[in-house]
Design an enzyme around this catalytic site. Sequence first.
Site, mmCIF file in Angstrom:
data_model
loop_
_atom_site.group_PDB
_atom_site.id
_atom_site.type_symbol
_atom_site.label_atom_id
_atom_site.label_comp_id
_atom_site.label_asym_id
_atom_site.label_seq_id
_atom_site.Cartn_x
_atom_site.Cartn_y
_atom_site.Cartn_z
ATOM 1 C CE LYS A 214 -4.164 1.623 0.003
ATOM 2 N NZ LYS A 214 -5.025 1.232 -0.857
ATOM 3 C CB SER A 420 -8.181 1.864 -3.148
ATOM 4 O OG SER A 420 -7.634 1.785 -1.983
#
Length: 635
Positions: A214, A420
């Site tokens: 991430k 996401s």
Amino acid sequence: MNPPPLPRRNPIASFFIGLWDVMNFTRRLILNLLFFGLLLLLLMAFVAALGMGASSTRVLHERTTLVIAPEGRLVEQYSTDPVSRALAKALGERNAGEIQLRDLIRAIEAAKDDKKIERVLLDLDRLQPSGFASLREVAGALQELRAGGKQVLAFSQSMGQSQYLLAAQADEVYLDPMGGLLLEGLGRYRQYFRTGLQEKLGVDVHLFKVGQYKSAAEPYVLDAASAEAKEADLFWMNDVWQRYLADIAAARKLDAAQLAAGIDTLPEGIAAAEGDLARFALQQKLVDGLKTREEMDALLAERGVADGDADGGYRQIALGDYLLQLDAQRSPIDKRPQVAVVVAEGEIAGGDLPAGRIGGESTSALLRAARDDDDVKAVVLRVDSPGGEVFASEQIRREVDALKAAGKPVVVSMGDLAASGGYWISMNADRIYADESTITGSIGIFGMIPNFTRSLDKIGVHTDGVGTTRFAGAFDVTRPMDPAVGQVIQSVINKGYADFTGKVAQARNQSVEAVDAVAQGRVWSGAQAKERGLVDEFGGLKAAVADAAGRAKLGEAGKFRVRYIEKAATPFAQFMSGFAGSRAGAWMLADSGIARMLLARQMPELDTQLRFVEDAMKDRNGAPVKSLAYCFCGF
């Protein structure tokens, strides 16, 4: 006998009397301007009605060339209101142009069966770079057009590799002798702010995340990309790039390895062409010939119908005018059952947001409208989003679930990007479609809090006071962060990640461990995502609509209607867009200095990363901690 002299005024009284006269004059002037402005508006409305009537009677002749010359970037949904778009078009503004993907494909599909359209010219110089998934949808429509027997020509004065993916689909591609075309590959480079923020400005950025890959917030805490970020980015970019080369090779009947070799030996190849980029493109067989625009016009006049009154000297119709022709053919009353399309494009945030942004409340309301409409039998959610706020994403996901509970199938069609939070709102659909070059995944959560204690200390400003508990005021960014506060935030982020992976596991019928293995914030191409069970099928919006209709048992195409559910324009916006779109209105606005004052010039767009973080820092819900599911994964 002389009259007695007038008494002299007090200077102060004279000042106020003069001031009153000026104010009185100003008041009358403003009222007169308003009156004449209203009169002018009524006159414009009358002329607009005449102009719209005239424009609607335009005749499409036999053997016409459809000129597709889009200006701006491809979008799923306009991000500006109809008035701004109409005024911009009337005034010749090109910087902020947008072309709806659905309109471009609709025109190409209609031209395939339109006997009055003899050929199509692609003029892509002003088409701004777009994602490869949407470009591949357009390329597919162009391939079907050629297969239907229509000739497609492409001309450019200078274009990049994004536009070339469409140009390559033409029967013949021509480039201006002074133009250029280079294939260079994909790259993803970002600015990193750690030194500037922490060492120069004294801003300490506290990052809390779950997901090894991430990397959305890395620019605020690092000076360069992490090894994990580079590994993940290169993995999906190589997949997208190899597919791009394969698409070009197939369209141009070339060898993909030869194209790649031409890029690796770019300096030598251009030197051999004596720095002539157009000649280099011809040698690489990327184009079929070199022609000026005048020579291209002559070719089209020779193959088509010469028309001295038309631009270029040949019979033609522009994309916008052709779309008006198609709109005029639509029946105002259509009782067929509907497949509704709801567009979710842009960043996801809380509240009621305009088009081009995904609002937790506004997008949910559109889905609710589809659920409450008895004529809507199935829904396609078209997603093109890098994500955003977790709570807003969850609001939209719940509406998808509610649609399914109401017996209405929901199919997701991923555009260029559904990562996401964009994946969060997609995962509960009955079926997920994506292009092989869609960017998706990035299943991870992060939170970020800047601290300005050292920044303020540099200028002698300090924060102090008292609180009734240990954590009263603990989230104040002007106070040093207590490690216990960091523990609280990380717990919230951990919970968000557990929610994300748990919901994906439930929606996709996988174990949490299996989802975690392909999550960790890692970005995938559509092809890679399908291999890992995150996507069900390859295909664009057309395939998703057919799937949704099949699930609702609506029959084949033609037996149902596809309707976009969007915010309705206000009556004033409809009037102004119609007026500015008419020939008379465009003429008046183009010569009007007042209109130019009314049109707000587009400000230079702020950096996407900084703008998103600034919005995310706003306390919309009163919560001191906000988890984000976002992916800075555009290219």
